[in-house]
Design a protein around this motif. Structure first.
Motif, PDB file in Angstrom:
ATOM      1  N   VAL A 107      18.367   4.482  -1.420  1.00 61.37           N
ATOM      2  CA  VAL A 107      17.068   4.829  -2.091  1.00 61.37           C
ATOM      3  C   VAL A 107      16.707   6.400  -2.250  1.00 61.37           C
ATOM      4  CG1 VAL A 107      16.093   2.516  -1.134  1.00 61.37           C
ATOM      5  CG2 VAL A 107      15.974   4.506   0.105  1.00 61.37           C
ATOM      6  N   LYS A 108      15.738   6.488  -2.876  1.00 59.03           N
ATOM      7  CA  LYS A 108      15.176   7.873  -3.032  1.00 59.03           C
ATOM      8  C   LYS A 108      14.689   8.346  -1.726  1.00 59.03           C
ATOM      9  CE  LYS A 108      13.998   7.433  -7.735  1.00 59.03           C
ATOM     10  NZ  LYS A 108      12.779   7.380  -8.786  1.00 59.03           N
ATOM     11  N   PRO A 109      14.830   9.805  -1.457  1.00 59.00           N
ATOM     12  CA  PRO A 109      14.310  10.219  -0.071  1.00 59.00           C
ATOM     13  C   PRO A 109      12.793   9.636   0.494  1.00 59.00           C
ATOM     14  CG  PRO A 109      15.572  11.965  -1.184  1.00 59.00           C
ATOM     15  CD  PRO A 109      15.425  10.798  -2.196  1.00 59.00           C
ATOM     16  N   ASN A 110      12.130   9.710  -0.673  1.00 58.67           N
ATOM     17  CA  ASN A 110      10.645   9.506  -0.437  1.00 58.67           C
ATOM     18  C   ASN A 110      10.462   7.676  -0.292  1.00 58.67           C
ATOM     19  OD1 ASN A 110      10.942   8.885  -2.981  1.00 58.67           O
ATOM     20  ND2 ASN A 110       8.905   9.684  -3.643  1.00 58.67           N
ATOM     21  N   TRP A 152       6.360   7.432   7.267  1.00 56.38           N
ATOM     22  CA  TRP A 152       5.226   8.029   8.234  1.00 56.38           C
ATOM     23  C   TRP A 152       4.923   9.404   8.215  1.00 56.38           C
ATOM     24  CZ3 TRP A 152       5.475  11.668  12.178  1.00 56.38           C
ATOM     25  CH2 TRP A 152       6.987  11.793  12.814  1.00 56.38           C
ATOM     26  N   VAL A 153       6.000  10.340   7.858  1.00 56.22           N
ATOM     27  CA  VAL A 153       5.845  11.864   7.802  1.00 56.22           C
ATOM     28  C   VAL A 153       4.806  11.926   6.850  1.00 56.22           C
ATOM     29  CG1 VAL A 153       6.948  13.824   7.447  1.00 56.22           C
ATOM     30  CG2 VAL A 153       8.097  12.012   8.825  1.00 56.22           C
ATOM     31  N   ASP A 154       4.612  11.114   5.587  1.00 55.54           N
ATOM     32  CA  ASP A 154       4.013  11.418   4.534  1.00 55.54           C
ATOM     33  C   ASP A 154       2.527  10.323   4.652  1.00 55.54           C
ATOM     34  OD1 ASP A 154       5.481  13.377   3.151  1.00 55.54           O
ATOM     35  OD2 ASP A 154       6.572  11.671   2.649  1.00 55.54           O
ATOM     36  N   ASN A 155       2.429  10.056   6.014  1.00 52.47           N
ATOM     37  CA  ASN A 155       1.298   9.148   6.355  1.00 52.47           C
ATOM     38  C   ASN A 155       1.362   7.762   5.512  1.00 52.47           C
ATOM     39  OD1 ASN A 155      -1.144   8.871   8.020  1.00 52.47           O
ATOM     40  ND2 ASN A 155      -2.704   9.288   6.220  1.00 52.47           N
ATOM     41  N   ARG A 156       2.546   7.413   5.518  1.00 57.38           N
ATOM     42  CA  ARG A 156       2.448   5.905   4.750  1.00 57.38           C
ATOM     43  C   ARG A 156       3.445   4.996   5.692  1.00 57.38           C
ATOM     44  NH1 ARG A 156       5.908   6.385  -0.353  1.00 57.38           N
ATOM     45  NH2 ARG A 156       7.220   7.391   1.057  1.00 57.38           N
ATOM     46  N   ILE A 157       3.064   3.814   5.344  1.00 54.04           N
ATOM     47  CA  ILE A 157       3.862   2.605   6.151  1.00 54.04           C
ATOM     48  C   ILE A 157       4.576   1.806   5.039  1.00 54.04           C
ATOM     49  CG2 ILE A 157       3.593   0.773   7.550  1.00 54.04           C
ATOM     50  CD1 ILE A 157       1.113   1.594   8.733  1.00 54.04           C
ATOM     51  N   LEU A 158       5.782   1.802   4.854  1.00 53.41           N
ATOM     52  CA  LEU A 158       6.886   1.121   4.279  1.00 53.41           C
ATOM     53  C   LEU A 158       7.586  -0.037   4.982  1.00 53.41           C
ATOM     54  CD1 LEU A 158       7.782   0.812   1.156  1.00 53.41           C
ATOM     55  CD2 LEU A 158       9.535   2.416   2.015  1.00 53.41           C
ATOM     56  N   PHE A 159       7.338  -1.056   4.423  1.00 55.64           N
ATOM     57  CA  PHE A 159       7.893  -2.500   5.417  1.00 55.64           C
ATOM     58  C   PHE A 159       8.383  -3.450   4.140  1.00 55.64           C
ATOM     59  CE2 PHE A 159       3.374  -2.416   5.062  1.00 55.64           C
ATOM     60  CZ  PHE A 159       2.986  -3.541   4.702  1.00 55.64           C
ATOM     61  N   LEU A 185       3.900  -1.570   0.781  1.00 54.49           N
ATOM     62  CA  LEU A 185       3.470  -0.286   1.216  1.00 54.49           C
ATOM     63  C   LEU A 185       2.052   0.208   1.348  1.00 54.49           C
ATOM     64  CD1 LEU A 185       4.331   2.714   1.075  1.00 54.49           C
ATOM     65  CD2 LEU A 185       4.104   2.639  -1.422  1.00 54.49           C
ATOM     66  N   LEU A 186       1.745   0.889   2.538  1.00 56.95           N
ATOM     67  CA  LEU A 186       0.350   1.350   2.652  1.00 56.95           C
ATOM     68  C   LEU A 186       0.209   2.867   2.707  1.00 56.95           C
ATOM     69  CD1 LEU A 186      -0.367  -0.995   5.901  1.00 56.95           C
ATOM     70  CD2 LEU A 186      -0.843  -1.382   3.379  1.00 56.95           C
ATOM     71  N   ASP A 187      -0.575   3.173   1.988  1.00 59.14           N
ATOM     72  CA  ASP A 187      -0.663   4.773   1.898  1.00 59.14           C
ATOM     73  C   ASP A 187      -1.785   5.471   2.056  1.00 59.14           C
ATOM     74  OD1 ASP A 187      -0.058   7.290   0.977  1.00 59.14           O
ATOM     75  OD2 ASP A 187       0.437   6.986  -0.931  1.00 59.14           O
ATOM     76  N   LYS A 188      -2.914   5.470   1.149  1.00 59.93           N
ATOM     77  CA  LYS A 188      -4.243   6.123   1.594  1.00 59.93           C
ATOM     78  C   LYS A 188      -5.194   5.080   1.426  1.00 59.93           C
ATOM     79  CE  LYS A 188      -2.981  10.413  -0.955  1.00 59.93           C
ATOM     80  NZ  LYS A 188      -1.848  10.411  -0.566  1.00 59.93           N
ATOM     81  N   GLU A 189      -4.894   3.831   1.947  1.00 57.44           N
ATOM     82  CA  GLU A 189      -5.935   2.939   1.847  1.00 57.44           C
ATOM     83  C   GLU A 189      -6.673   2.712   3.300  1.00 57.44           C
ATOM     84  OE1 GLU A 189      -2.494   1.593  -0.878  1.00 57.44           O
ATOM     85  OE2 GLU A 189      -2.612   2.169   1.285  1.00 57.44           O
ATOM     86  N   THR A 190      -7.836   2.399   2.924  1.00 56.31           N
ATOM     87  CA  THR A 190      -8.644   2.149   4.213  1.00 56.31           C
ATOM     88  C   THR A 190      -8.186   0.991   5.032  1.00 56.31           C
ATOM     89  OG1 THR A 190     -10.202   0.761   3.337  1.00 56.31           O
ATOM     90  CG2 THR A 190     -10.707   3.055   3.056  1.00 56.31           C
TER      91      THR A 190
END
Length: 342
Positions: free
Chosen positions: A255-258, A265-272, A307-312
């Motif tokens: 996959v792509k690096p991001n 998590w380094v970019d404040n995201r949760i990917l599962f 994918l959780l990013d900038k959500e509350t």
């Protein structure tokens, strides 16, 4: 302000030092200790200390040894001069030793410890230029200055490392279960005490991993490989039972690096992707600084993706709810999850 010696007193001191070469040598050492010479680099402080008692005994016996020496002025004056030399030497040695101790404390013994609270991440730069990003709930320690032979740090939690290359000084990350050894590379270590596994994910370079309870086993990781170690939290002296899988090495998806979930998590995201709800909940606790309580145990093992990013927090739970029906309520810093009735 200190007293300055007169020309006559300095002349007498020179005469004294010529008559007693031992004192002249220690006087020169004192000057070197004060920065007026180079002899301090050639004479060890312990050697000076070893001679002080002998010098003092000789000062006390000057009258007896020099009673018939007509070339020397009255002995009480020589005793004063000799005692002054001894005081200077002693002071110089104490100053040298204290300075050396302070230098040792500064370089070797000062330890920095970073605690990252839930809901936060932190970036820092180590003395060798290595860049470290720490995830929420992590504790990280490192010295003021690294030793000559290695660069040792300790981690409880999760850290993303971009290590400055140095082939002569390996970089070692110590965790409760394993030690990661590198020369210069980019990798992620996830080592929370309460997680079911400890993971090391390599993106660039090469690392060697040593298990604390099985140090003779050296595991080499290549780029885009991940080591997963069972975090059974048994005493380090207890080896795993025969046939029991203690660790495994897996290859990361192409996959792509991001899009690498291990470092999202380094970019404040949760990917599962197809992960158990309870494992994702642990990540939600760290990201949003909350405690997740499962009121229905069966909900823990539900497989979820997203994918959780900038959500509350409530928005994030709503996204998961689209694919996995459940009820949630938020009470302060606690989130309660329960199975939705059909």
């Amino acid at each position: 302000m200190g007293k300055t010696a007169s020309a006559e007193e300095l002349t007498e001191l020179d005469m004294f030092l010529e008559q007693f070469p031992d004192y002249k040598k220690t006087y020169n050492v004192t000057n070197a200790l004060k920065g007026n010479g180079t002899e301090a680099t050639e004479t060890k402080p312990e050697e000076i200390n070893g001679n002080l008692e002998e010098i003092w005994n000789r000062i006390k016996n000057l009258n007896e040894n020099s009673a018939n020496d007509t070339k020397i002025k009255p002995m009480f004056r020589w005793q004063w001069v000799a005692a002054a030399v001894l005081v200077l030497v002693t002071t110089g040695v104490l100053f040298y030793n204290r300075a050396a101790q302070q230098d040792t404390l500064t370089v070797e013994n000062i330890l920095h410890e970073i605690h990252v609270p839930y809901g936060k991440t932190e970036k820092l730069k180590l003395p060798d230029g290595t860049q470290v990003t720490l995830n929420a709930g992590s504790t990280f320690s490192y010295p003021e200055a690294f030793e000559k032979n290695s660069r040792d740090v300790s981690l409880t939690g999760e850290g993303f490392f971009e290590v400055t290359k140095n082939s002569k000084r390996p970089f070692l990350v110590h965790t409760a279960r394993l030690v990661v050894k590198v020369l210069g590379t980019v990798f992620n270590v996830k080592a929370y005490n309460n997680d079911k596994t400890v993971e090391t994910t390599l993106l660039k370079g090469k690392v060697q991993v040593e298990l604390k309870n099985n140090p003779e086993k050296k595991i080499i990781l290549l780029p885009n490989e991940k080591l997963i170690v069972i975090n059974n939290r048994e005493p380090q002296s207890v080896k795993p039972k025969e046939g029991k899988i203690e660790y495994q090495v897996t290859e990361l998806p192409d996959v792509k690096p991001n899009e690498v979930k291990e470092t999202a998590w380094v970019d404040n995201r949760i990917l599962f992707t197809n992960e158990m709800f309870e494992d994702v909940a642990a990540q939600i606790e760290r990201k949003y600084n909350v405690q997740v309580v499962f009121e229905d145990r069966a909900l823990r093992t539900e497989q979820i993706s997203g994918l959780l990013d900038k959500e509350t927090l409530k928005e994030a739970l709503g996204i998961i709810e689209l694919t996995t029906p459940f009820n949630f309520r938020v009470d302060g810093q606690t989130v309660y999850l329960s199975k939705k009735d059909k």
